[in-house]
Design a protein around this motif. Structure first.
Motif, PDB file in Angstrom:
ATOM      1  N   THR A 170      13.989 -10.452 -47.359  1.00 40.98           N
ATOM      2  CA  THR A 170      13.746  -9.431 -48.381  1.00 40.98           C
ATOM      3  C   THR A 170      14.446  -9.742 -49.702  1.00 40.98           C
ATOM      4  OG1 THR A 170      15.547  -8.058 -47.530  1.00 40.98           O
ATOM      5  CG2 THR A 170      13.330  -7.607 -46.704  1.00 40.98           C
ATOM      6  N   ARG A 171      15.377 -10.664 -49.708  1.00 41.95           N
ATOM      7  CA  ARG A 171      16.013 -11.052 -50.974  1.00 41.95           C
ATOM      8  C   ARG A 171      15.082 -11.918 -51.802  1.00 41.95           C
ATOM      9  NH1 ARG A 171      20.028 -14.721 -49.829  1.00 41.95           N
ATOM     10  NH2 ARG A 171      18.994 -14.937 -47.852  1.00 41.95           N
ATOM     11  N   THR A 172      14.394 -12.820 -51.137  1.00 42.82           N
ATOM     12  CA  THR A 172      13.590 -13.809 -51.850  1.00 42.82           C
ATOM     13  C   THR A 172      12.086 -13.614 -51.687  1.00 42.82           C
ATOM     14  OG1 THR A 172      13.566 -15.318 -49.969  1.00 42.82           O
ATOM     15  CG2 THR A 172      15.406 -15.520 -51.527  1.00 42.82           C
ATOM     16  N   GLY A 173      11.677 -12.827 -50.688  1.00 49.30           N
ATOM     17  CA  GLY A 173      10.254 -12.683 -50.396  1.00 49.30           C
ATOM     18  C   GLY A 173       9.700 -13.840 -49.591  1.00 49.30           C
ATOM     19  N   THR A 174      10.552 -14.719 -49.132  1.00 44.97           N
ATOM     20  CA  THR A 174      10.127 -15.886 -48.362  1.00 44.97           C
ATOM     21  C   THR A 174       9.665 -15.475 -46.967  1.00 44.97           C
ATOM     22  OG1 THR A 174      11.748 -17.234 -49.527  1.00 44.97           O
ATOM     23  CG2 THR A 174      10.869 -18.129 -47.472  1.00 44.97           C
ATOM     24  N   ILE A 175       8.530 -15.993 -46.562  1.00 46.54           N
ATOM     25  CA  ILE A 175       8.004 -15.727 -45.226  1.00 46.54           C
ATOM     26  C   ILE A 175       8.613 -16.751 -44.270  1.00 46.54           C
ATOM     27  CG2 ILE A 175       5.936 -15.668 -43.801  1.00 46.54           C
ATOM     28  CD1 ILE A 175       4.461 -14.982 -46.521  1.00 46.54           C
TER      29      ILE A 175
ATOM     30  N   PRO B 167      18.773  -4.406 -38.773  1.00 43.98           N
ATOM     31  CA  PRO B 167      20.080  -3.905 -39.205  1.00 43.98           C
ATOM     32  C   PRO B 167      21.200  -4.936 -39.228  1.00 43.98           C
ATOM     33  CG  PRO B 167      19.147  -2.484 -37.515  1.00 43.98           C
ATOM     34  CD  PRO B 167      18.247  -3.662 -37.657  1.00 43.98           C
ATOM     35  N   LEU B 168      21.272  -5.809 -38.249  1.00 41.09           N
ATOM     36  CA  LEU B 168      22.356  -6.789 -38.226  1.00 41.09           C
ATOM     37  C   LEU B 168      22.033  -8.040 -39.024  1.00 41.09           C
ATOM     38  CD1 LEU B 168      23.614  -6.467 -34.549  1.00 41.09           C
ATOM     39  CD2 LEU B 168      24.501  -5.384 -36.611  1.00 41.09           C
ATOM     40  N   GLN B 169      20.805  -8.139 -39.467  1.00 43.19           N
ATOM     41  CA  GLN B 169      20.369  -9.222 -40.350  1.00 43.19           C
ATOM     42  C   GLN B 169      19.687  -8.542 -41.531  1.00 43.19           C
ATOM     43  OE1 GLN B 169      18.450 -12.561 -38.344  1.00 43.19           O
ATOM     44  NE2 GLN B 169      19.276 -11.834 -36.414  1.00 43.19           N
ATOM     45  N   ALA B 170      20.478  -7.891 -42.356  1.00 40.84           N
ATOM     46  CA  ALA B 170      19.994  -6.956 -43.372  1.00 40.84           C
ATOM     47  C   ALA B 170      19.022  -7.559 -44.378  1.00 40.84           C
ATOM     48  CB  ALA B 170      21.183  -6.343 -44.110  1.00 40.84           C
ATOM     49  N   ASP B 171      19.015  -8.867 -44.535  1.00 38.94           N
ATOM     50  CA  ASP B 171      18.110  -9.487 -45.495  1.00 38.94           C
ATOM     51  C   ASP B 171      16.755  -9.828 -44.887  1.00 38.94           C
ATOM     52  OD1 ASP B 171      20.039  -9.354 -47.475  1.00 38.94           O
ATOM     53  OD2 ASP B 171      20.859 -11.307 -46.956  1.00 38.94           O
ATOM     54  N   LEU B 172      16.539  -9.439 -43.643  1.00 39.93           N
ATOM     55  CA  LEU B 172      15.279  -9.753 -42.980  1.00 39.93           C
ATOM     56  C   LEU B 172      14.501  -8.485 -42.665  1.00 39.93           C
ATOM     57  CD1 LEU B 172      16.396 -12.496 -40.435  1.00 39.93           C
ATOM     58  CD2 LEU B 172      15.554 -12.780 -42.768  1.00 39.93           C
ATOM     59  N   ALA B 173      13.180  -8.608 -42.739  1.00 36.73           N
ATOM     60  CA  ALA B 173      12.307  -7.492 -42.384  1.00 36.73           C
ATOM     61  C   ALA B 173      11.164  -8.011 -41.517  1.00 36.73           C
ATOM     62  CB  ALA B 173      11.743  -6.831 -43.634  1.00 36.73           C
ATOM     63  N   LEU B 174      10.746  -7.185 -40.601  1.00 35.70           N
ATOM     64  CA  LEU B 174       9.606  -7.464 -39.729  1.00 35.70           C
ATOM     65  C   LEU B 174       8.486  -6.557 -40.183  1.00 35.70           C
ATOM     66  CD1 LEU B 174       8.610  -8.932 -37.181  1.00 35.70           C
ATOM     67  CD2 LEU B 174       9.632  -7.102 -35.836  1.00 35.70           C
ATOM     68  N   SER B 175       7.328  -7.130 -40.481  1.00 41.03           N
ATOM     69  CA  SER B 175       6.187  -6.359 -40.964  1.00 41.03           C
ATOM     70  C   SER B 175       5.015  -6.545 -40.020  1.00 41.03           C
ATOM     71  CB  SER B 175       5.770  -6.824 -42.363  1.00 41.03           C
ATOM     72  OG  SER B 175       6.848  -6.744 -43.259  1.00 41.03           O
TER      73      SER B 175
END
Length: 117
Positions: A24-29, A79-87
């Motif tokens: 989520t910081r960079t938008g990198t997939i 939550p423990l990897q705050a810069d990551l998101a699952l979509s």
């Protein structure tokens, strides 16, 4: 996370047309899996949407749901990897609560595993 994690999840949850993990910081997939071959532009847009929607959500929110007549997009923070998101993108008419619960459960598995592919 192994390369089979997302395909295995979709096999068990057929309402998901697409899954992706993004920074989520960079938008990198970082990884994705879909029932169709999605163009890179679509994947990039979904990743950027994840970044924007989760940034707008209350900081204590762990997820966001965006519904349209054509389908639903679900975004879950790790939550423990705050810069990551699952979509995830689910088909129109799919049970949103069931899909959300499944995606949150999948996100929780990443709390103990490194996200690599």
């Amino acid at each position: 996370m192994s390369p089979a994690t997302l395909p295995d999840f979709r096999a068990q949850n057929p309402d998901f047309a697409l899954l992706l993990i993004s920074d989520t910081r960079t938008g990198t997939i970082l990884a994705h899996d879909g029932s169709l071959s999605y163009p890179q532009e679509y994947l990039d847009t979904l990743s950027k949407t994840s970044l924007q929607i989760l940034a707008l959500a209350d900081e204590s929110a762990s997820h966001a749901v965006f519904q349209t007549p054509n389908g639903t997009r679900i975004f879950v923070k790790l939550p423990l990897q705050a810069d990551l998101a699952l979509s995830g993108v689910i088909h129109a008419g799919a049970d949103v609560t069931t899909a959300l619960d499944a995606l949150i459960s999948l996100a929780e598995t990443f709390e103990t595993e490194a996200v690599t592919q």
